[in-house]
Enzyme design. Structure first.
Site, short mmCIF file in Angstrom:
data_model
loop_
_atom_site.label_atom_id
_atom_site.label_comp_id
_atom_site.label_asym_id
_atom_site.label_seq_id
_atom_site.Cartn_x
_atom_site.Cartn_y
_atom_site.Cartn_z
N THR A 171 -10.22 34.48 8.86
CA THR A 171 -9.11 34.73 9.87
C THR A 171 -9.62 35.21 11.24
O THR A 171 -8.75 35.02 12.14
CB THR A 171 -8.21 35.68 8.92
OG1 THR A 171 -7.82 34.90 7.88
CG2 THR A 171 -7.16 35.94 9.88
N SER A 205 -13.40 31.59 4.13
CA SER A 205 -14.45 32.11 3.15
C SER A 205 -13.98 31.47 1.86
O SER A 205 -14.66 31.53 0.92
CB SER A 205 -14.33 33.41 3.15
OG SER A 205 -13.24 34.01 2.66
N1 ASP Z 1 -8.53 32.60 4.14
C1 ASP Z 1 -9.30 33.50 4.93
C2 ASP Z 1 -10.61 33.58 4.55
O1 ASP Z 1 -11.11 34.09 3.72
C3 ASP Z 1 -8.54 34.78 4.89
C4 ASP Z 1 -9.11 35.80 5.94
O2 ASP Z 1 -10.23 35.78 6.38
O3 ASP Z 1 -8.48 36.88 5.85
O4 ASP Z 1 -11.51 33.10 5.48
#
Ligand code: ASP
Length: 308
Positions: free
Chosen positions: A12, A54
């Site tokens: 994110t 991720s």
């Molecule tokens: N879906 C995102 C990830 O894990 C969530 C984040 O980075 O906060 O890459």
């Protein structure tokens, strides 16, 4: 002035809105350009490694990160890894094990809101991570919302709130207070640094419910899995009806019993049901999270290392 490498992997923090929602797009230079004051902490050096949510980060990416850290030794004073939050606890645990006795600070961080969002937590987290990498003891840490957490103890507790990570059953390695880090972690043991980056992939995790069946446990023994983490109840309870299957699996592979409770760990000596589970051959998960055990089993079996 210390040189700190920024390894970017996506998440994110580096995301921007696209046609189907947030996806990682920002480069290392983009992230650094948004961090006023960084020049007072260190001299940063970006290196783009991955561009992933991720959710899609797994063992081959942990290996790529461990190898990138390993080859940067001697060329920088510390390393920051920007990473998505969703699986960052797994990555932190994996890097702590794979980079045994690492001789510089390696600090993972991320954000709940993209760094370009007006209310982002990304700038603060990234600055804290640079500060940690420039001032911290050797080892692998996760910096988030003012907390510095030892790699294997990290757990993601929130999908949205900034207070996204906790340190499970281990005091914080450090706290950020008024722009400084108050370190609690002792300098890590000074054994020789080693890269132990092989991983066994066939390690399962089974969460028990009041309706779990022996079939679910037998699946792991019958399908050639190499190790299993079982999330039992409370201090380490496994329903009596599952004990014969548990013993069948434990005869074939290491089985570690963890708790579905976040804190205080497993103690198989407290209840009769815990004693019975221990008699079926399972190992107590002690104070570690189930996530940390999954990674530890992958690493121990992959590198022929003891489980503890
Ligand atoms: N879906 C995102 C990830 O894990 C969530 C984040 O980075 O906060 O890459």
């Amino acid at each position: 002035m210390k040189t700190i490498l920024l390894l970017t992997t996506g998440g994110t923090i580096a995301s921007a809105p696209g046609p189907d929602g947030l996806a990682p797009q920002l480069s290392g230079d983009d992230l650094l350009a948004l961090l006023p004051g960084l020049e007072k902490i260190c001299q940063p050096q970006p290196l783009e490694l991955l561009e992933l949510d991720s959710t899609n980060v797994g063992p081959c990416h942990w290996q790529a990160m461990a190898q990138a850290v390993w080859s940067a030794r001697g060329k920088c004073d510390g390393i920051v890894i920007s990473h998505g939050t969703d699986t960052m606890a797994y990555t932190a645990a994996a890097l702590q094990l794979m980079l045994e006795n690492i001789d510089l600070p390696v600090v993972l961080t991320g954000a709940q809101l993209p760094i370009e969002h007006p209310e982002t937590d990304g700038k603060r987290n990234l600055l804290d991570a640079f500060l940690a990498a420039a001032t911290g003891p050797n080892g692998v840490y996760l910096a988030f919302d003012g907390k510095i957490i030892s790699g294997e103890a990290a757990y993601k507790q929130r999908t949205v709130g900034f207070d996204a990570f906790v340190s499970v059953n281990l005091p914080l390695a450090g706290n950020v207070e008024q722009g400084q880090i108050k370190w609690e972690a002792n300098p890590s043991p000074c054994g020789e640094a080693r890269l132990l980056d092989k991983l066994e992939l066939q390690v399962g995790l089974l969460k028990l419910t009041p309706t779990s069946s022996e079939k679910e446990l037998d699946f792991y023994a019958e399908q050639g899995w190499k190790a299993l983490v079982v999330e039992g109840f409370g201090a380490g309870g496994v329903p009596e009806r599952l004990l014969p299957a548990l013993a069948r699996v434990a005869e074939k592979m290491p089985v570690v019993l963890c708790s579905q409770c976040r804190y205080d760990g497993v103690n198989l000596g407290v209840y009769d049901v815990g004693h019975q589970a221990a008699r079926s051959g399972v190992l107590s998960g002690g104070l570690r999270t189930a996530e940390a055990w999954v990674v530890r089993l992958m690493w121990a079996l992959g590198n022929d290392m003891p489980l503890e």
